[in-house]
Design an enzyme around this catalytic site. Structure first.
Site, PDB file in Angstrom:
ATOM      1  N   HIS A   5       1.199  -3.388  -4.690  1.00 47.44           N
ATOM      2  CA  HIS A   5       2.345  -3.382  -5.583  1.00 47.44           C
ATOM      3  C   HIS A   5       2.760  -4.809  -5.909  1.00 47.44           C
ATOM      4  O   HIS A   5       2.585  -5.721  -5.106  1.00 47.44           O
ATOM      5  CB  HIS A   5       3.523  -2.615  -4.974  1.00 47.44           C
ATOM      6  N   CYS A  37       7.457  -1.627  10.739  1.00 41.65           N
ATOM      7  CA  CYS A  37       6.070  -1.292  11.068  1.00 41.65           C
ATOM      8  C   CYS A  37       5.208  -2.546  11.035  1.00 41.65           C
ATOM      9  O   CYS A  37       5.679  -3.645  10.711  1.00 41.65           O
ATOM     10  CB  CYS A  37       5.512  -0.238  10.110  1.00 41.65           C
TER      11      CYS A  37
END
Length: 631
Positions: A67, A169
């Site tokens: 992205h 994460c």
């Protein structure tokens, strides 16, 4: 804005032609340009690569979400690509790639798209639907169904209470937002107020304030990387890996509320019992999986290159042999002497990295190399990773009180030097000798297995592989296979791949031979499962197992176990633990027999499904047909 509004038919590529990350990015960017959504594809591609250079956008589960924002993009857009064979994307095997393109000033929309897509991809069933879809319309149908999925009403007894938390994460991309979204949704169902700080790749967002912490009724920290929890001022909090927050948000909220941190007597946790720190620091499973994930590409490349070398002749890589071939020596050197030699050090190094960040990498990796040289192998490398990682972690803590002017010297000299001495001495003087003897015993035992004993082991490994399709049982079997692979014992790898290929192929056969047991939509999904199974993509079996677990899962296990038993009883080996039909011809010592074992297990699974599942009534068929025609 809904996903379906920006992921239209002409934005979906079901059969990517690219065979590597660069080719796939080119293909997706070209599709973006072809749809006139960017006036400068070159600058947008540069933005994509700039984002990838910071940290890979591969998020696991066979998914990558590249992205970027660019002034050349006219409006927020998603381009989806699928490759059934899979590609290496950022070191991870990937089948689904979603490229998100956003205008330079569309920060809110960009984050919203990323968050929503990440939330959808949490669902195993949703990902499986995308993998087995045979047309673009089926992809769009799956998205609509996921978007409109009805949620059960929840208990509102916790209405008004305040949940806060932090999610972080390894990559700081999808799973960070998945966990946050899962916690938000679970809290919203209860009528709770909620604020979750996401420590994403671009830094903390929605940051918690001292007022948030003061007024919180419950705190949850879901992380796979280190998070600063001192901001909670001693308040108790639930400390779990990110994946648990994604899948068990309700349970975690119950646990956090039980701590009753608004009770003044429960505000501070005793320093003698730092429960959250211990749970996080000793998360062995997380550390091992971190090391294994970095190790697997070395295993795959090494195995395939060695298999190609043997195709020229058993001794073709030896310059003194009559069979000598320079290309055989090349493949043998790159695969065996380079890739295989790095497997154990990489495993150990990234276990250490998971424990102590950068400070743990060097000592753990050096310990892993000592394990490899000393014959400790895979198991010794795992232990070296933990010893090196925890040595670096606690030595670093011991020097925390040193003035900041000396911290740089401590981090680059004293910590790696002392922790490397500790792990090196431990491996050299204590562990290598007994561990190498254990490895020799295991190798001799496995090498000597024949007949019924080999069949039992093959059945056990393949059955475990098929049991929970990516869960802890599956990963335990995979770890054993990798340990044997590192010891140059390749028969368990063959049984494990049988366990991964049989479920989708067996189910696909059942949808063909026993059509009256399945809905029209399941029958169509079964066609794609042939390709998925042949490609060693077990996810093709997940929608069927989720819909009818009591019949499908036992059939998968029994079929896989029979195929795995036959595989090891026939002494079939496989020098590439991934790749399915694409590696069998070059990596197996008996490719035709091996394919026969896979087909045997698949037929057993198919027949069991046909026997266990009852034919659908005409009413059920009409109901299923009506549901298929909706949307």
């Amino acid at each position: 804005m809904e996903l379906i509004d920006i992921l239209t038919k002409d934005h979906i590529i079901l059969n990517l032609k690219g065979t590597n990350q660069d080719d796939v990015i080119d293909e997706l960017v070209n599709t973006l340009a072809a749809n006139q959504l960017t006036n400068d594809p070159t600058s947008f591609k540069e933005a994509i690569y700039k984002r990838e250079s910071e940290i890979s956008t591969a998020v696991g589960y066979g998914v990558a979400i590249p992205h970027a924002k660019s002034k050349s993009v006219s409006k927020p857009t998603i381009i989806m690509g699928r490759t059934l064979q899979g590609i290496d994307y950022g070191g991870q095997h990937t089948n689904l790639v979603f490229m998100i393109a956003a205008p330079e000033n569309a920060s809110d929309e960009h984050l919203s798209l990323l968050s929503k897509l990440s939330t959808f991809l949490m669902s195993d069933t949703f990902r499986a639907k995308l993998l087995v879809a045979t047309s673009v319309d089926e992809v769009l149908t799956a998205i609509r169904e996921q978007d409109k999925e009805e949620e059960p009403e929840a208990d509102q007894t916790d209405a008004g209470k305040y949940l806060i938390g932090i999610t972080a994460c390894m990559t700081g991309i999808a799973h960070t937002y998945m966990a946050a979204e899962s916690l938000k949704e679970a809290a919203a169902k209860r009528g709770m107020k909620v604020k979750i700080q996401t420590n994403g790749a671009n830094g903390p967002e929605n940051s918690l304030t001292s007022q948030d912490i003061q007024h919180a009724d419950a705190i949850i920290v879901a992380h796979d990387v280190r998070v600063d929890t001192t901001v909670f001022n001693g308040k108790r909090f639930v400390d779990v890996p990110v994946k648990k927050a994604i899948s068990h948000a309700d349970q975690l909220i119950d646990q956090a509320l039980n701590y009753d941190i608004r009770d003044p007597q429960a505000e501070v946790v005793s320093e003698s019992a730092p429960e959250p720190e211990k749970k996080s620091g000793l998360n062995f499973y997380k550390h091992i999986m971190s090391g294994v994930s970095y190790m697997i590409p070395f295993v795959v490349v090494g195995g395939i290159f060695i298999a190609i070398s043997f195709m020229f002749g058993i001794y073709a890589a030896d310059p003194t042999s009559d069979q000598y071939n320079v290309f055989a020596e090349f493949f043998s050197q790159v695969g065996g002497e380079a890739a295989f030699a790095l497997m154990v050090p990489i495993l150990a190094g990234f276990i250490g990295y998971s424990i102590a960040d950068k400070q743990g990498l060097a000592p753990a990796m050096i310990g892993g190399m000592v394990a490899s040289i000393g014959g400790s192998g895979f198991l010794g490398g795992m232990i070296a990773g933990f010893v090196g990682g925890f040595a670096a972690k606690y030595i670093g803590r011991a020097f925390k009180g040193v003035p900041k002017a000396f911290q740089g010297l401590i981090s680059v000299l004293l910590v790696p030097l002392l922790s490397t001495f500790i792990v090196g001495a431990f491996m050299f003087f204590i562990l290598n000798t007994p561990m190498s003897l254990l490895n020799v015993f295991l190798e001799n035992w496995l090498t000597g297995l024949t007949g019924i004993n080999a069949a039992i082991l093959g059945a056990l490994l393949a059955g475990m592989m098929a049991s929970d399709m990516g869960g802890p049982i599956n990963k335990t079997a995979s770890a054993f296979g990798l340990a044997m692979f590192a010891a140059n014992i390749f028969e368990p790898s063959a049984a494990l791949m049988v366990g991964g290929m049989v479920p989708p192929i067996g189910i696909a056969l059942a949808t063909t031979l026993f059509k009256n047991r399945f809905t029209l939509q399941e029958a169509e999904a079964g066609k794609a499962s042939y390709v998925l199974g042949a490609s060693f993509i077990t996810e093709g079996a997940i929608p069927f197992a989720a819909a009818d677990p009591l019949r499908i899962i036992p059939a998968n296990i029994v079929g896989a176990a029979i195929g795995g038993a036959a595989c090891m009883a026939l002494d079939i080996s496989l020098k590439a633990p991934h790749g399915g039909i694409f590696v069998i011809p070059i990596a197996s010592n008996h490719p035709l027999l091996y394919i026969g074992c896979i087909l045997l297990g698949s037929v057993v699974t198919c027949l069991m499904i046909g026997f266990l599942k009852k034919p659908l009534s005409e009413k059920d068929r009409q109901k299923a047909k009506a549901m298929d025609s909706v949307i």
